[in-house]
Scaffold this active site. Sequence first.
Site, PDB file in Angstrom:
ATOM      1  N   HIS A 106       0.854  -1.194   0.000  1.00 50.94           N
ATOM      2  CA  HIS A 106       0.000   0.000   0.000  1.00 50.94           C
ATOM      3  C   HIS A 106       0.883   1.235   0.000  1.00 50.94           C
ATOM      4  CE1 HIS A 106       0.581   1.539   4.135  1.00 50.94           C
ATOM      5  NE2 HIS A 106       0.741   0.278   4.482  1.00 50.94           N
ATOM      6  N   CYS A 107       0.328   2.309  -0.535  1.00 45.66           N
ATOM      7  CA  CYS A 107       0.998   3.597  -0.436  1.00 45.66           C
ATOM      8  C   CYS A 107       0.172   4.464   0.498  1.00 45.66           C
ATOM      9  CB  CYS A 107       1.163   4.232  -1.818  1.00 45.66           C
ATOM     10  SG  CYS A 107      -0.381   4.531  -2.674  1.00 45.66           S
ATOM     11  N   MET A 108       0.232   5.756   0.350  1.00 40.75           N
ATOM     12  CA  MET A 108      -0.466   6.648   1.265  1.00 40.75           C
ATOM     13  C   MET A 108      -1.979   6.514   1.154  1.00 40.75           C
ATOM     14  SD  MET A 108       0.424   8.888   3.533  1.00 40.75           S
ATOM     15  CE  MET A 108      -0.117  10.315   4.460  1.00 40.75           C
TER      16      MET A 108
END
Length: 667
Positions: A28-30
């Site tokens: 996942h990213c932000m």
Amino acid sequence: MMADKYQTIGDAIFAHVGGPGNIAKLIHCMTRVRMTIRDESQVDVEGLKEIPGVLGVAEEDTLQVILGPGVVNKVAQAMVDEVGVGLGEPFPDTAAESYAAGKRAVEAKAAQVHAGHKAGLKKTWWRTALQHISAIFIPLIPAFVGAGLISGIAGILGNMQTAGDLGSNWTTIITTLKVINSGLFAYLNIYVGINAAKEFKATPGLGGIIGGLILLPGVIPPVTLPNIFTHQPLVAGSGGIIGVLFAVWVLSYVERFLHKHIPDAVDIIFVPFLTLLVMGVFTIFLVMPTAGWVSNSLVGSINWVLHVGGAFAGFILGLFFLPMVMLGLHQILTPIHLEMIKQLGNTPLLPILAMAGAGQVGAAIALWIRCRKNKQLTGMIKGALPVGILGVGEPLIYGVSLPLGRPFITACVGGGIGGAVIGAIGGIGATSIGPSGVALIPLIANGKWLGYVFGLLAAYAGGFVATYFFGVPKDAMTARAADGTLLAETTATVPAEAPEAVNVDDIMNAAPVAGAKTPLVAPVRGTLVQIADVHDNVFAKKMLGDGFAIKPTMETVAAPADGTIISVTDTKHAFTLKADTGLEIMVHMGLDTVELGGKPFSFDVQAGKHVVAGQQVALMDLKQIAAAGKDDTVITVVTDMDDVAGLTHFTDAPVELGDKVLTVTNH
């Protein structure tokens, strides 16, 4: 444990992408859960978009489900926890099976420590044997619990009838309950024989027969079979569970030998015939007398120790049970418990050993109080404590006390104190195995549940006192955010007028100030562009919110507004700021830069730091980003648009760091 809503979102995502088995990897990213999909045809994109909490879906080299900051990390963690892997680790081909099992797993921290501990244990013959025993009895635990509770109810009603509180019309009900209970314990040897055969790779039906013949079916007085050692008649059930385990283990070798040497054409006839003939004689005349002597000796020895040792014996057993669990030695106790139940009607050993888990509960409460500034630790304790009270101790052991070291020892002391109380009272036994903690109370035999409760309270108190005064490591009391980020505890890093800024949880939950205006400035020098022109559909379509983008010409990244940094991604490509006006603002450095593992970025601040607009927050290496083939556009987004009444407009143009770009007005 992770909040249910995040697990629910994760389960829904799995359901619409073909299940965990269709995912090769998940990160996942932000703002997004990014999944590498094995078979794209199994993905239901429209179904994903309809999941409550999903802001949008992007299909690029990975399937990206947009959830927004603060939610995405929790959902992603819940998803990988269910499968039993870490973020970014390959999903196994058998992920669907791991997914089902993962729903019952302890939280990620506990699983990680537990797995590390197990990996450090040497593979020995006796540890392998204990694993076999565990695998044989675990499927029977629900049956033990159910039958044990029914036995307890029947016992209570029977005592009330004997005392005259119930009339004779209750006899049928009591008898029925006893019949239901006997459906397990009268034929337990057979169930164990079947499970043992499965575990030892033998024919289950043959294992069941070996378990059944220990009951000596067909031997009706005055007919008897002799004990070849004592020359006395064999007693039905001699050897019990221990005898069944050993006999079926030997059977597995005999059956494999016969399969190997008997021709396939007659295998189906002669292998079961010869296996039963050889093992039947072996079990009746050798295993039953020998295992019967072993079983009687074990039960007698334990009873003698408890009777003579009293409180001291209870203390030693309660103190050392958790180390036994860590070494896997506790599994050998299962057949001993069952033999005690068979011979005595209850196992006096289980209530004492259950005190070990109660000591963990007391230690956890002490840590909660002493380490209240450590939001990560207290959050784990809040999740693990309820199930710990109910007798599921693994989350507290492997997620809290064992990683910290000293609390594990002081928790064991609490278990010893509780065991001493049980041993001192004496005569407290359980009619079944399986539960511990508070959940064991209904299974306490002969109405002595109050003594067991006294033991629990003593273990809680002992674990609490020992941990509160002697078992709290200094680093556990360090202020940390829920994600483990260190928080400043002095005003040197926070404005004097806002010391509460170090409490990230309070800041995150603060409501926006009605009607307030938030000026947003350029976090970098470069060329200002409309967010709709960004080469990323998620940002361009404003799925995450509205804002602006800048094509940077410098490496310094600053805060876009006055506020507090509430989170920084592990890969350092984005951060979230809570403006003093209550708005949540995300700064995303580059597109798809999450894949760079944080190498081009460095931060000067951490979560909990209050900053002013234009203050340097981070650095981004533009050359590294370009060399990796990534877009270095810096995007500033207001993520809580439900609280926004309007934004002013701007035109594309060169900007300097700190130049005002637009103003956001709250509702």
